[in-house]
Design a protein around this motif. Structure first.
Motif, PDB file in Angstrom:
ATOM      1  N   ASP A   1      30.040  41.390  30.394  1.00 56.35           N
ATOM      2  CA  ASP A   1      29.983  41.505  31.853  1.00 56.35           C
ATOM      3  C   ASP A   1      28.667  42.122  32.296  1.00 56.35           C
ATOM      4  OD1 ASP A   1      30.867  41.998  34.680  1.00 56.35           O
ATOM      5  OD2 ASP A   1      30.633  44.056  33.987  1.00 56.35           O
TER       6      ASP A   1
ATOM      7  N   PHE B   1      43.600  44.682  44.636  1.00 58.85           N
ATOM      8  CA  PHE B   1      42.231  44.434  44.199  1.00 58.85           C
ATOM      9  C   PHE B   1      41.769  43.002  44.446  1.00 58.85           C
ATOM     10  CE2 PHE B   1      42.748  48.434  42.105  1.00 58.85           C
ATOM     11  CZ  PHE B   1      41.465  48.930  41.978  1.00 58.85           C
ATOM     12  N   VAL B   2      42.692  42.053  44.471  1.00 59.73           N
ATOM     13  CA  VAL B   2      42.271  40.681  44.747  1.00 59.73           C
ATOM     14  C   VAL B   2      42.463  40.362  46.224  1.00 59.73           C
ATOM     15  CG1 VAL B   2      42.673  38.240  44.265  1.00 59.73           C
ATOM     16  CG2 VAL B   2      42.700  39.896  42.401  1.00 59.73           C
TER      17      VAL B   2
ATOM     18  N   TYR C   1      41.076  43.073  36.748  1.00 59.06           N
ATOM     19  CA  TYR C   1      40.661  41.676  36.811  1.00 59.06           C
ATOM     20  C   TYR C   1      40.907  40.948  35.485  1.00 59.06           C
ATOM     21  CZ  TYR C   1      38.887  42.803  41.366  1.00 59.06           C
ATOM     22  OH  TYR C   1      38.813  43.200  42.672  1.00 59.06           O
TER      23      TYR C   1
ATOM     24  N   ILE D   1      47.017  43.557  41.579  1.00 58.21           N
ATOM     25  CA  ILE D   1      46.397  42.292  41.992  1.00 58.21           C
ATOM     26  C   ILE D   1      46.413  42.175  43.511  1.00 58.21           C
ATOM     27  CG2 ILE D   1      46.613  39.781  41.887  1.00 58.21           C
ATOM     28  CD1 ILE D   1      45.665  40.757  39.288  1.00 58.21           C
TER      29      ILE D   1
ATOM     30  N   TYR E   1      33.555  37.310  42.045  1.00 57.19           N
ATOM     31  CA  TYR E   1      33.687  38.746  42.297  1.00 57.19           C
ATOM     32  C   TYR E   1      32.760  39.220  43.419  1.00 57.19           C
ATOM     33  CZ  TYR E   1      36.425  38.518  38.082  1.00 57.19           C
ATOM     34  OH  TYR E   1      37.379  38.179  37.158  1.00 57.19           O
TER      35      TYR E   1
ATOM     36  N   GLY F   1      43.400  34.924  40.924  1.00 54.35           N
ATOM     37  CA  GLY F   1      42.550  36.080  40.692  1.00 54.35           C
ATOM     38  C   GLY F   1      41.572  35.882  39.542  1.00 54.35           C
ATOM     39  N   MET F   2      41.897  34.947  38.673  1.00 47.19           N
ATOM     40  CA  MET F   2      41.041  34.662  37.530  1.00 47.19           C
ATOM     41  C   MET F   2      39.785  33.907  37.958  1.00 47.19           C
ATOM     42  SD  MET F   2      42.709  33.011  34.192  1.00 47.19           S
ATOM     43  CE  MET F   2      42.350  31.278  34.092  1.00 47.19           C
TER      44      MET F   2
ATOM     45  N   VAL G   1      38.434  48.573  36.696  1.00 44.07           N
ATOM     46  CA  VAL G   1      38.110  47.263  37.262  1.00 44.07           C
ATOM     47  C   VAL G   1      38.341  46.156  36.240  1.00 44.07           C
ATOM     48  CG1 VAL G   1      36.172  45.868  38.035  1.00 44.07           C
ATOM     49  CG2 VAL G   1      36.528  48.124  38.996  1.00 44.07           C
ATOM     50  N   HIS G   2      37.917  46.390  35.018  1.00 48.13           N
ATOM     51  CA  HIS G   2      38.098  45.345  34.005  1.00 48.13           C
ATOM     52  C   HIS G   2      39.570  45.129  33.670  1.00 48.13           C
ATOM     53  CE1 HIS G   2      34.046  44.211  33.223  1.00 48.13           C
ATOM     54  NE2 HIS G   2      33.656  45.461  33.045  1.00 48.13           N
TER      55      HIS G   2
END
Lengths: 297, 252
Positions: B184, A26-27, B123, A23, B93, B88-89, B119-120
């Motif tokens: 997606d 990537f975030v 996230y 996280i 994107y 992050g949710m 990626v999935h």
């Protein structure tokens, strides 16, 4: 003593650490990187990553398509959020009053949530087809056949009201969800409270007005936040129905177009940063509030 | 409401229908639209399964471990970590699009199914963590404490006490993840390549944009076909799907 306490929480931290790294990178890492691109002058693929002091954030407003994109997003958000909220609350109210076949209604209304915006968009593009009477299809044809030809319109291609029409599929998709939220909220109001109000001589409407509705504020807030942030990010739906047309341009689509079609990373990153800030302003206070009130319990 | 129900049903009987009569029931039932749709979408459907299944499973496993720690083995700052995860949710994107494409290119997995799975999974961690944490909070602390007194460590307790209780939470996260990965479009369209496009991208491409001779029967059949797995999941496991939805509202 201290070592023992560390031993108590360290394994947990280790178990979570892969996710923290993922996280974090990537975030937060990527958001940081994106911001760096946004404050650079990198308006093509090859220039180096310089620093231009945030000029992009101002210049963007001089671009012909940008103010329109913001306006479109605002119209869409207003219609979508209000529409889904009111329709969802109304449906939940009907269900709470008890209508026959509640279970099957619930199945029908939540069904759109399982379908992608792309698949739904294929159907909606046809329903909202703007062709005039003689070649009319979809809703226009239905109006025409019902003798309501005057209701036929250009839907999402209308310059002023287009985005309101575009919000229809989004309302269709999300109002069942809002209904489920409200229904849970209604059911959470203790029956004794309602009964007490009835004993005091309150009419059924007053029971709702003074007892049930005030208890629903947290639900409304959750729904507002969720709908609002979905609305700001809407991308699939617009791509499925209209594609990348200027008339339905919104920031989420604009960011994509700037980066992948116009090959202007700096502008794309700037738009994305605006989007991120808009979402953060909405979501961060809500998150903090939720976690705090949970801890207080 | 009537329009709403109508739209739902409009999904159903469009097997053989020209543009002008699409509101009517077909005079002659035909599966030609379906076979054409299947021919067009088959690779995309296979890709979607290859992305959605591992993507859902891995994110659920990580979410379960995180949820366990964040509810039962808190460490200093774990609430802050949780809040940072949750954000992050919600992020758009678009705000990670440029660097994410660059990162996957550097890792040489851009345009591959593996890249999309990665990626999935990443996230998906926030929502999975949230669902599991809310679920594990309801497990009594005494149960954990008892295992600890018996000398079980963190992993032991997880494996022998917590995991056996986790089936419902796994059902919710797996369904939720599967549905959202299947649906997606954004990630797939900028990180995918023709080889790895899931069905949403293929559907959007075949649907064309306002071409004159649109084959409505094929289009509608394609849209239905592309949604079939998620519709089935919803119809068969709707109860868990519902709970996933409610968890998305934070208060499970």
């Amino acid at each position: 003593m201290r070592a023992r306490r560390v031993r108590r929480w360290l394994p947990g931290l280790l178990l979570v650490s892969p996710s923290i790294v993922a996280i974090g990178l990537f975030v937060y890492g990527l958001i940081f990187w994106n911001t760096r691109v946004a404050v650079s002058g990198k308006h093509d693929e090859v220039s180096p990553l310089g620093f231009d002091g945030g000029k992009n954030f101002v210049d963007l407003w001089d671009q012909p398509s940008w103010p329109g994109a913001v306006r479109n997003a605002l119209v869409f958000t207003a219609v979508f959020v209000l529409g889904a909220l009111l329709l969802g609350a109304f449906l939940a109210f009907l269900m709470d009053k008890g209508i026959r076949g509640e279970a099957s209604f619930r199945v029908v209304y939540l069904f759109p949530m399982a379908v992608s915006f792309i698949a739904a968009g294929v159907v909606w593009r046809w329903l909202l087809n703007p062709a005039p009477a003689d070649r009319a299809v979809g809703l226009n044809q239905l109006f025409h056949d019902a003798g309501l030809g005057s209701l036929a319109n250009t839907w999402w291609q209308h310059p002023d009201w287009g985005m309101a029409a575009m919000a229809l599929p989004a309302i269709w998709q999300m109002s069942g969800y809002v209904m489920a939220l409200y229904l849970a909220g209604f059911r959470g109001v203790p029956e004794e409270l309602r009964e007490a109000a009835r004993v005091d001589g309150a009419s059924e409407w007053k029971v709702y007005r003074h007892v049930v509705f005030p208890q629903l504020r947290p639900v409304t807030l959750s729904a507002l936040i969720i709908l609002g942030h979905i609305s700001l990010k809407v991308f699939d739906l617009i791509m499925a129905i209209a594609g990348k047309q200027i008339i339905t341009y919104v920031p989420a689509v604009a960011a994509y177009v700037e980066i992948f079609d116009r090959h202007d990373p700096a502008n794309g990153a700037t738009i994305a940063t605006y989007l991120l800030v808009a979402v953060a302003v909405l979501v961060v206070p809500y998150l903090v509030w939720t976690i705090r009130s949970e801890r207080a319990r | 409401m009537p329009a709403y129900v109508l739209l739902v049903t409009s999904f159903k009987p469009l097997q053989e229908a020209g543009p002008a009569t699409a509101w009517n029931l077909p005079d002659r039932w035909s599966v030609s639209g379906w076979t054409a749709a299947w021919d067009q979408l088959r690779p995309g459907i296979l890709n979607s399964f290859q992305i959605a299944i591992p993507g859902a499973v891995l994110a659920a496993v990580l979410g379960s471990m995180n949820g366990y720690v964040l509810s039962k083995w808190r460490f200093p700052g774990s609430d802050a970590v949780f809040t940072l995860f949750l954000f992050g949710m919600f992020i758009p994107y678009q705000a990670v699009m440029i660097p994410l494409a660059g990162l996957l290119t550097d890792m040489q997995i851009v345009g591959t199914i593996r890249g999309l799975v990665l990626v999935h999974v990443v996230y998906g961690i926030p929502i999975c963590t949230l669902i599991f944490r809310n679920y594990y909070v309801s497990i009594p602390d005494e149960l954990i404490e008892a295992a600890r007194v018996d000398g079980a460590g963190m992993l032991r307790t997880y494996a022998s006490v917590v995991l056996p209780l986790s089936a419902p939470a796994f059902a919710v996260t797996l369904i939720w993840q599967f549905t959202s990965i299947w649906n997606d479009f954004l990630f797939a369209v900028f990180l995918g390549a023709p080889d790895s496009w899931p069905v949403t991208v293929m559907l959007n491409n075949t649907a064309g944009s306002g071409a004159v001779a649109v084959q409505y029967n094929v289009q509608m059949a394609s849209a239905l076909l592309a949604s079939l797995p998620t519709i089935l999941v919803y119809l068969l496991l709707g109860r868990f799907f519902m709970r996933g939805l409610m968890a998305g509202a934070l208060k499970g």
